[in-house]
Design a protein around this motif. Structure first.
Motif, PDB file in Angstrom:
ATOM      1  N   THR A 146      -8.702   0.603   0.545  1.00 40.41           N
ATOM      2  CA  THR A 146      -8.234   0.822  -0.830  1.00 40.41           C
ATOM      3  C   THR A 146      -9.416   0.951  -1.789  1.00 40.41           C
ATOM      4  O   THR A 146      -9.433   1.827  -2.665  1.00 40.41           O
ATOM      5  CB  THR A 146      -7.316  -0.332  -1.256  1.00 40.41           C
ATOM      6  N   GLU A 147     -10.386   0.096  -1.637  1.00 41.93           N
ATOM      7  CA  GLU A 147     -11.575   0.170  -2.499  1.00 41.93           C
ATOM      8  C   GLU A 147     -12.318   1.483  -2.291  1.00 41.93           C
ATOM      9  O   GLU A 147     -12.801   2.098  -3.258  1.00 41.93           O
ATOM     10  CB  GLU A 147     -12.486  -1.017  -2.203  1.00 41.93           C
ATOM     11  N   LEU A 148     -12.411   1.910  -1.017  1.00 37.15           N
ATOM     12  CA  LEU A 148     -13.095   3.172  -0.737  1.00 37.15           C
ATOM     13  C   LEU A 148     -12.323   4.353  -1.298  1.00 37.15           C
ATOM     14  O   LEU A 148     -12.908   5.335  -1.772  1.00 37.15           O
ATOM     15  CB  LEU A 148     -13.276   3.324   0.776  1.00 37.15           C
ATOM     16  N   GLN A 191     -10.453   4.266  -4.012  1.00 32.52           N
ATOM     17  CA  GLN A 191     -10.632   4.250  -5.467  1.00 32.52           C
ATOM     18  C   GLN A 191     -12.002   4.787  -5.869  1.00 32.52           C
ATOM     19  O   GLN A 191     -12.142   5.436  -6.896  1.00 32.52           O
ATOM     20  CB  GLN A 191     -10.449   2.821  -5.987  1.00 32.52           C
ATOM     21  N   GLU A 192     -13.014   4.547  -5.055  1.00 33.10           N
ATOM     22  CA  GLU A 192     -14.369   4.960  -5.393  1.00 33.10           C
ATOM     23  C   GLU A 192     -14.668   6.388  -4.957  1.00 33.10           C
ATOM     24  O   GLU A 192     -15.340   7.133  -5.670  1.00 33.10           O
ATOM     25  CB  GLU A 192     -15.374   4.011  -4.749  1.00 33.10           C
ATOM     26  N   GLN A 238      -7.649  -3.522   2.610  1.00 31.09           N
ATOM     27  CA  GLN A 238      -8.234  -3.749   1.290  1.00 31.09           C
ATOM     28  C   GLN A 238      -9.551  -2.986   1.145  1.00 31.09           C
ATOM     29  O   GLN A 238      -9.834  -2.390   0.098  1.00 31.09           O
ATOM     30  CB  GLN A 238      -8.461  -5.254   1.076  1.00 31.09           C
ATOM     31  N   SER A 239     -10.345  -2.948   2.200  1.00 28.93           N
ATOM     32  CA  SER A 239     -11.591  -2.173   2.168  1.00 28.93           C
ATOM     33  C   SER A 239     -11.292  -0.684   2.017  1.00 28.93           C
ATOM     34  O   SER A 239     -11.991   0.036   1.286  1.00 28.93           O
ATOM     35  CB  SER A 239     -12.391  -2.422   3.453  1.00 28.93           C
ATOM     36  N   TYR A 259       0.855  -1.198   0.000  1.00 33.25           N
ATOM     37  CA  TYR A 259       0.000   0.000   0.000  1.00 33.25           C
ATOM     38  C   TYR A 259       0.889   1.245   0.000  1.00 33.25           C
ATOM     39  O   TYR A 259       0.965   1.993   0.975  1.00 33.25           O
ATOM     40  CB  TYR A 259      -0.937  -0.008   1.206  1.00 33.25           C
TER      41      TYR A 259
END
Length: 331
Positions: A274-276, A278-279, A271-272, A231
């Motif tokens: 990272t997704e947040l 990106q969105e 990981q959660s 990360y």
């Protein structure tokens, strides 16, 4: 003048003696019985100083034996007295010290120390741990004990000590690598990846090392940053990692945002995040807290939000990533 032959002269001398004896006069002894006089200039004594040999006991074997027996008796008396008086250790130490002193005097003392691998360990620390000097006998120097003392120096991970006769000690060391700067109770230290404190240090002295804060942070820093290895974007924004209750981490960003990680399963929480990111780009926004401790949700708080309850106060039915459970009535 007529000379007398040897026979006639001898006869005349004999008659003269008989005449004297007849008158009661003692006659002198026969001159022929006297010791012959030495003629010429021969020297009676011809000794020279360089030909004198002193202390030749070989000509007197009895005297030599007595001297040897006297020496043995004296040595036996000294040893016996030491045994009776309980001083055998002292006597032995004196003997050993005498032998060592002679060996050092002829060139078997430590005159040179060669050190390889030294970068951060100081000369004084290595010298004190080595414990060798000009009066140290090379043959009696304990390399294993010196190795143990060197590895007790905080900077030194492994050490090897060898004797190079007659007078050189070769020291090869492997130093610990600075891994992080640890701040705890107002004091700051540089530590390695195992949490070993290497030396007091200011954070400014190691700008490229991560800063970890709190009790237990030094021991768990390597595991945390191994997880964060994938990360990079998050690591670049980090100011420090705070150890909370010696059980979990809170990541402090340079913007002031705090990311609260769970006790366990940090990889799932990251990981959660990272997704947040990106969105919604949550790391670019001005949040006060991003709470990742819950399993099924991420909670964010603005800087104007109410005071957050203490970290260790949480409803018993609220799941966390560590428990891996879900709330009652939820799927």
């Amino acid at each position: 003048m007529q000379s007398l032959g040897p026979v006639r002269g001898h006869a005349r001398g004999r008659r003269s003696q008989e005449a004297l004896l007849a008158r009661g006069i003692a006659a002198p002894r026969d001159a022929s019985r006297r010791l012959p006089a030495l003629s010429g200039t021969r020297a009676l004594i011809g000794l020279k100083p360089r030909s004198l040999r002193l202390g030749r006991t070989g000509r007197d074997p009895v005297r030599g034996k007595w001297l040897l027996l006297s020496a043995l008796f004296l040595a036996s008396a000294v040893v016996y007295g030491a045994i009776i008086g309980g001083q055998t250790g002292v006597l032995f130490n004196y003997a050993v010290a005498g032998v060592e002193h002679v060996a050092v005097a002829v060139g078997f003392g430590v005159k040179r120390v060669s050190v390889e691998g030294q970068q951060n360990a100081t000369d004084s620390a290595i010298t004190a741990a080595l414990g060798a000097g000009p009066q140290t006998l090379m043959l009696a120097f304990d390399t294993d004990a010196a190795k143990a003392r060197l590895e007790a120096v905080p900077w030194i991970r492994h050490a090897r000590v060898m004797r190079l006769l007659p007078s050189t000690l070769q020291v090869m060391i492997e130093e610990r690598e600075p891994y992080a700067v640890w701040q705890n109770k107002g004091k700051t230290f540089v530590v390695d990846d195992q949490g070993v404190v290497l030396a007091p240090a200011l954070p400014q002295a190691y700008p490229d090392l991560p800063l970890v804060v709190g009790e237990g942070a030094s021991e768990h820093a390597a595991a945390l940053y191994a997880t964060l290895q994938s990360y990079d974007q998050l690591k670049q924004k980090m100011l420090a990692a705070l150890r909370v209750g010696d059980r979990r981490w809170t990541l402090k960003l340079r913007t002031g945002t705090e990311i609260m990680l769970p006790d366990d399963n940090i990889e799932v929480a990251l990981q959660s995040l990272t997704e947040l990111q990106q969105e919604h780009g949550v790391l670019e926004r001005d949040w006060s807290v991003i709470d990742l401790r819950l399993l099924d949700r991420i909670t964010v708080r603005t800087r104007e939000a109410a005071i957050v309850p203490p970290d260790d106060i949480a409803p018993s039915d609220v799941p966390t990533v560590a428990t891996g459970t879900t709330p009652k009535g939820k799927t």
